[in-house]
Scaffold this active site. Sequence first.
Site, PDB file in Angstrom:
ATOM      1  N   ASP A 141      -5.111 -30.612  -8.477  1.00 30.77           N
ATOM      2  CA  ASP A 141      -6.272 -31.075  -9.240  1.00 30.77           C
ATOM      3  C   ASP A 141      -5.861 -31.984 -10.393  1.00 30.77           C
ATOM      4  OD1 ASP A 141      -9.083 -31.098 -10.119  1.00 30.77           O
ATOM      5  OD2 ASP A 141      -8.312 -29.913 -11.795  1.00 30.77           O
TER       6      ASP A 141
ATOM      7  N   MET B 175     -11.792  -7.649   1.016  1.00 29.76           N
ATOM      8  CA  MET B 175     -11.336  -6.273   1.246  1.00 29.76           C
ATOM      9  C   MET B 175     -10.218  -5.832   0.294  1.00 29.76           C
ATOM     10  SD  MET B 175     -13.441  -5.406   3.419  1.00 29.76           S
ATOM     11  CE  MET B 175     -14.618  -6.386   4.341  1.00 29.76           C
ATOM     12  N   CYS B 176      -9.878  -6.654  -0.682  1.00 30.73           N
ATOM     13  CA  CYS B 176      -8.850  -6.271  -1.657  1.00 30.73           C
ATOM     14  C   CYS B 176      -9.429  -5.321  -2.693  1.00 30.73           C
ATOM     15  CB  CYS B 176      -8.296  -7.508  -2.369  1.00 30.73           C
ATOM     16  SG  CYS B 176      -7.128  -8.424  -1.397  1.00 30.73           S
ATOM     17  N   HIS B 177      -8.620  -4.351  -3.074  1.00 24.84           N
ATOM     18  CA  HIS B 177      -9.015  -3.418  -4.124  1.00 24.84           C
ATOM     19  C   HIS B 177      -8.792  -4.057  -5.497  1.00 24.84           C
ATOM     20  CE1 HIS B 177      -8.144  -0.785  -0.708  1.00 24.84           C
ATOM     21  NE2 HIS B 177      -9.026   0.041  -1.240  1.00 24.84           N
TER      22      HIS B 177
ATOM     23  N   MET C 217      -1.336  -9.587  -2.092  1.00 30.67           N
ATOM     24  CA  MET C 217      -2.425 -10.557  -2.137  1.00 30.67           C
ATOM     25  C   MET C 217      -2.552 -11.189  -3.525  1.00 30.67           C
ATOM     26  SD  MET C 217      -3.336 -10.810   0.908  1.00 30.67           S
ATOM     27  CE  MET C 217      -4.599 -12.021   0.556  1.00 30.67           C
ATOM     28  N   GLU C 218      -2.266 -10.424  -4.561  1.00 26.93           N
ATOM     29  CA  GLU C 218      -2.321 -10.961  -5.921  1.00 26.93           C
ATOM     30  C   GLU C 218      -1.242 -12.024  -6.121  1.00 26.93           C
ATOM     31  OE1 GLU C 218      -4.773  -7.454  -5.791  1.00 26.93           O
ATOM     32  OE2 GLU C 218      -2.785  -7.835  -5.005  1.00 26.93           O
TER      33      GLU C 218
END
Length: 160
Positions: free
Chosen positions: A127, A75-77, A112-113
């Site tokens: 990793d 749902m992120c733009h 969110m970014e």
Amino acid sequence: MDVLTHFNEQGHAKMVDITGKDVTKRTATARTTVRMDPVTLQRIKQGQIEKGDVLAVAQVAGIMAGKQTAQWIPMCHPLMLTGMNITFSDNDEDTLTIEAEVKTTGKTGVEMEALTAVSAAALTVYDMCKALQKDIVIGPTYLVEKSGGKNGDYRFEDEQ
């Protein structure tokens, strides 16, 4: 109570319509930690990890992930980011701290970014070091602060 805006009239998920929102300067800073054996942290700092320069690779991975957040989070733009900086610090013992500051001028925030950027950077550290140590612990991961938008500024309580 705040109204959740990610649901349509049928109760299904939707991408929020930001058409009518004002374009403003927006920033967000997120942080995570990566806890490991002191020997692992020292090897990272001394460039002695066989896969290469852990922090350089993690920094690029974080930036790449931050730019691709809308492809990861449904749902992120998609946003045109105007800046992103990822920094590393450590406690000289067993904890690496990763912080991302993200900026844009737009109609929606970049929280969110920033969170995606630090998460990807931390996963990259894991990793690159997993052959040496499998019990590395990532987190907590959280939003430190954000500015801009109709909801105004925010700062994590422990940071005040």
